[in-house]
Write an enzyme that holds these catalytic residues in place. Structure first.
Site, short mmCIF file in Angstrom:
data_model
loop_
_atom_site.label_atom_id
_atom_site.label_comp_id
_atom_site.label_asym_id
_atom_site.label_seq_id
_atom_site.Cartn_x
_atom_site.Cartn_y
_atom_site.Cartn_z
N LEU A 11 0.80 -1.21 0.00
CA LEU A 11 0.00 0.00 0.00
C LEU A 11 0.83 1.27 0.00
O LEU A 11 0.38 2.32 -0.43
CB LEU A 11 -0.92 0.01 1.23
CG LEU A 11 -1.93 -1.14 1.33
CD1 LEU A 11 -2.68 -1.08 2.65
CD2 LEU A 11 -2.89 -1.12 0.16
N GLY A 12 2.07 1.17 0.51
CA GLY A 12 2.91 2.36 0.55
C GLY A 12 4.03 2.18 1.55
O GLY A 12 4.26 1.09 2.08
N ASP B 124 -0.28 5.33 13.91
CA ASP B 124 1.14 5.47 14.26
C ASP B 124 1.35 6.14 15.61
O ASP B 124 2.38 6.78 15.85
CB ASP B 124 1.90 6.24 13.17
CG ASP B 124 2.27 5.33 12.01
OD1 ASP B 124 2.01 4.12 12.11
OD2 ASP B 124 2.79 5.82 11.00
N GLY C 109 6.41 4.60 4.69
CA GLY C 109 6.51 5.85 5.43
C GLY C 109 7.78 5.91 6.23
O GLY C 109 8.77 5.23 5.92
N PHE D 146 8.50 4.74 9.06
CA PHE D 146 8.90 3.59 9.85
C PHE D 146 9.04 2.31 9.04
O PHE D 146 9.56 1.32 9.52
CB PHE D 146 7.86 3.36 10.97
CG PHE D 146 7.69 4.56 11.86
CD1 PHE D 146 8.68 4.93 12.75
CD2 PHE D 146 6.53 5.32 11.79
CE1 PHE D 146 8.53 6.03 13.57
CE2 PHE D 146 6.37 6.42 12.61
CZ PHE D 146 7.37 6.79 13.49
N GLY D 147 8.55 2.28 7.81
CA GLY D 147 8.65 1.08 7.00
C GLY D 147 7.55 1.00 5.97
O GLY D 147 6.90 1.99 5.65
N GLU D 148 7.34 -0.21 5.44
CA GLU D 148 6.33 -0.44 4.41
C GLU D 148 4.99 -0.82 5.04
O GLU D 148 4.94 -1.33 6.15
CB GLU D 148 6.78 -1.55 3.46
CG GLU D 148 8.04 -1.22 2.68
CD GLU D 148 8.49 -2.37 1.81
OE1 GLU D 148 9.35 -2.13 0.94
OE2 GLU D 148 8.00 -3.51 2.00
N VAL D 149 3.91 -0.59 4.27
CA VAL D 149 2.57 -0.98 4.70
C VAL D 149 1.97 -1.85 3.61
O VAL D 149 2.00 -1.51 2.42
CB VAL D 149 1.67 0.25 4.94
CG1 VAL D 149 0.30 -0.20 5.44
CG2 VAL D 149 2.31 1.20 5.95
N LYS E 126 2.17 -3.44 8.84
CA LYS E 126 3.29 -2.51 8.74
C LYS E 126 4.57 -3.27 9.06
O LYS E 126 4.68 -3.91 10.11
CB LYS E 126 3.10 -1.34 9.72
CG LYS E 126 4.19 -0.28 9.59
CD LYS E 126 3.99 0.83 10.62
CE LYS E 126 2.79 1.67 10.31
NZ LYS E 126 3.01 2.55 9.13
N ARG F 77 -0.69 12.59 7.10
CA ARG F 77 -0.15 11.32 6.60
C ARG F 77 -0.35 10.19 7.60
O ARG F 77 -0.31 9.01 7.24
CB ARG F 77 1.34 11.46 6.28
CG ARG F 77 2.20 11.80 7.49
CD ARG F 77 3.67 12.00 7.17
NE ARG F 77 4.39 12.47 8.36
CZ ARG F 77 4.50 13.75 8.70
NH1 ARG F 77 3.94 14.68 7.94
NH2 ARG F 77 5.15 14.10 9.79
N ASN F 78 -0.55 10.53 8.88
CA ASN F 78 -0.72 9.54 9.93
C ASN F 78 -2.16 9.43 10.42
O ASN F 78 -2.42 8.97 11.53
CB ASN F 78 0.21 9.85 11.10
CG ASN F 78 1.66 9.57 10.77
OD1 ASN F 78 1.95 8.70 9.95
ND2 ASN F 78 2.58 10.32 11.36
#
Length: 491
Positions: free
Chosen positions: A226-227, A358, A229, A231-234, A248, A344-345
């Site tokens: 999905l994307g 998050d 950020g 902290f890492g991938e989702v 995540k 974004r969060n």
């Protein structure tokens, strides 16, 4: 359908299904136990859970757990655990389809204005001012205003009755609803259809994972990225091939498993409709996985930028801000900080349902990604001056971030401090610089005033999230204010 007062006695304790689930822990039947009615259908997801259909009646055997009750189905005579928020006491107001208890005015409007609801769709809710009892909200239509919602205050008589206008009083709310279905007595229209209820929140993947939420990663499928950020991938995926989840994957070395687990214990206990639900974690090997509920419309920032100006009106933007403030007010009540509040969060689901995500991760991240001394990755433009300068994070520094988020919302995801670098912001904001009212987007004066209050240089003078939630949730449109002045019934 009337409930039989006598309880059903069962000749056996468990009727196994074809997949032979494990029996629940034996219990002593309670004669005359509390009877509940299913307000929704539920399909058990693990052994020991009891499936049921909307309208089914069950007898509660053990209600010690805050989320899962042990119950006996009164028709099938089977026992199992049921989610508490799927049922209501058969003798209570909560079992009425039209009663929505404590929901905010704007939430009522959003539910009633959902596509497919017709004129006369209604609900009753507790008034946001406790002294005012209840409020009736109805979807209406007229040639001048089109589709809209009207709200009426339901007052309580000295003898415990209920009325909207003093000429018509009723012994119970049920009597009031029945009467206004037949005669509008001066209301905008007859009461026609109870407002459809949204599905209740699922707090756990299953009852088994409520307390044992360190799960084996083999039960997860990661089907679509999905994307990514800070902290890492989702990823979008499934748990046990049965439940949609978001996964995540934390960057290797981003945080220690022990520090993360400590924070996750707090996150797992959070219970609010505007805070993303943590279902489970996988910490026994890298990368650490965080399993949460799946929000089908993704990050608020992406929604604002991709669809905002085309699909969202001012009332929608205020509704978004109200939900974020409500979620943060819940964290505030628990004396918990977010530290990275931004569009974004915030994640978005069906019907513009927004959830703060998050939470807590910024506090335990390791390395320089969130170090104030380096402006490259640290979210400078969302950070309060006292946090930038002295690493002094409080709930009032989250309020500052909320002001920036409000600016993101009202500008459909525009970058804060346009044309300025992080370093320029870090130098200018502590010296008194503030973003002005956006020139290219409609921003009502009252919204800009709220934003400016969030950016007071003195943290103690910034509003609380509780105040912001109430303020945003009670903003009225002009037509409603006019109606309030012209009718004693308006609430």
């Amino acid at each position: 359908m009337r409930m039989r007062k006598e309880s059903v006695r069962c000749s056996h304790r468990w009727t196994p299904r074809s997949n032979t689930p494990e029996p629940v822990t034996p219990s002593t039947p309670s004669r005359g136990g509390r009877i509940v009615v299913a307000m929704y259908s539920f399909q058990g997801r693990s052994s020991g859970e009891l499936s049921f259909d909307k309208g089914d009646k069950m007898e509660i055997i053990n209600d010690a757990d805050a989320d899962w009750w042990l119950a006996r189905h009164m028709t099938r005579c089977t026992e199992g655990y049921i989610p508490k928020n799927y049922v209501a006491s058969a003798s209570s107001l909560e079992c009425q389809d039209w009663y929505f208890s404590k929901i905010a005015r704007k939430e009522a409007e959003k539910l009633l204005m959902t596509q497919g609801n017709l004129r006369g769709t209604f609900l009753i809710r507790m008034s946001e001012q406790s002294s005012h009892g209840y409020s009736l909200s109805i979807r209406d239509w007229d040639q001048n205003k089109g589709e809209h919602v009207k709200h009426y205050r339901i007052k309580v008589t000295d003898t415990g009755g209920y009325f909207i206008t003093s000429s018509q009083a009723f012994r119970t709310l049920n009597d009031l609803v029945d009467a206004y279905k037949k005669n509008n007595y001066g209301l905008a229209c007859l009461l026609q259809y109870p407002c459809p209820r949204p599905q209740p929140q699922k707090w756990d993947l299953s009852r088994e994972t409520k307390d044992q939420w360190e799960i084996d990663r083999s039960v997860l499928s990661m089907d679509k990225k999905l994307g990514h950020g800070s902290f890492g991938e989702v990823w979008y995926g499934m748990w046990n091939n049965s439940t949609e989840v978001a996964i995540k994957t934390l960057k290797q070395g981003a945080m220690s498993p022990s520090a993360f687990l400590e924070e996750a214990r707090i996150m797992k206990k959070l219970r609010h409709r505007n805070i993303l639900v943590l279902y489970a974690v996988c910490t026994k090997e890298e990368p650490i996985l965080i399993v949460t509920e799946y929000m089908c419309n993704g990050a608020l920032l992406d929604l604002l930028r991709n669809e905002g100006e085309r699909t969202l009106k001012l009332n929608d933007l205020i509704y978004v801000a109200t939900q974020v403030a409500a979620g943060m007010a819940y964290l505030e009540s628990l004396q918990l900080l977010h530290r990275d509040l931004a569009a974004r969060n915030v994640l978005v689901g069906d019907s513009l349902l927004c959830k703060v995500a998050d939470f807590g991760l910024a506090r335990i991240v390791e390395g320089e990604d969130y170090c104030p001394s380096t402006c490259n990755k640290f979210p400078v433009k969302w950070t309060a001056p006292e946090a930038m300068l002295y690493n002094r994070f409080t709930i009032k520094s989250d309020v500052w971030s909320f002001g920036v988020l409000l600016m993101e919302v009202i500008t459909f995801g525009a970058n804060p401090y346009p044309g300025m670098t992080n370093r320029e912001v870090a130098e200018s904001v502590p010296n008194g610089y503030r973003m002005g009212k956006p020139a290219n987007h409609y921003c009502p004066d009252y919204v800009h005033e709220i934003i400016c209050k969030c950016w007071n240089v003195d943290p103690a003078k910034r509003p609380t999230f509780s105040y912001l939630s109430d303020l945003l949730g009670n903003l009225d449109i002009a037509s409603e204010q006019f109606y309030a002045e012209s009718s004693e019934a308006f609430s």
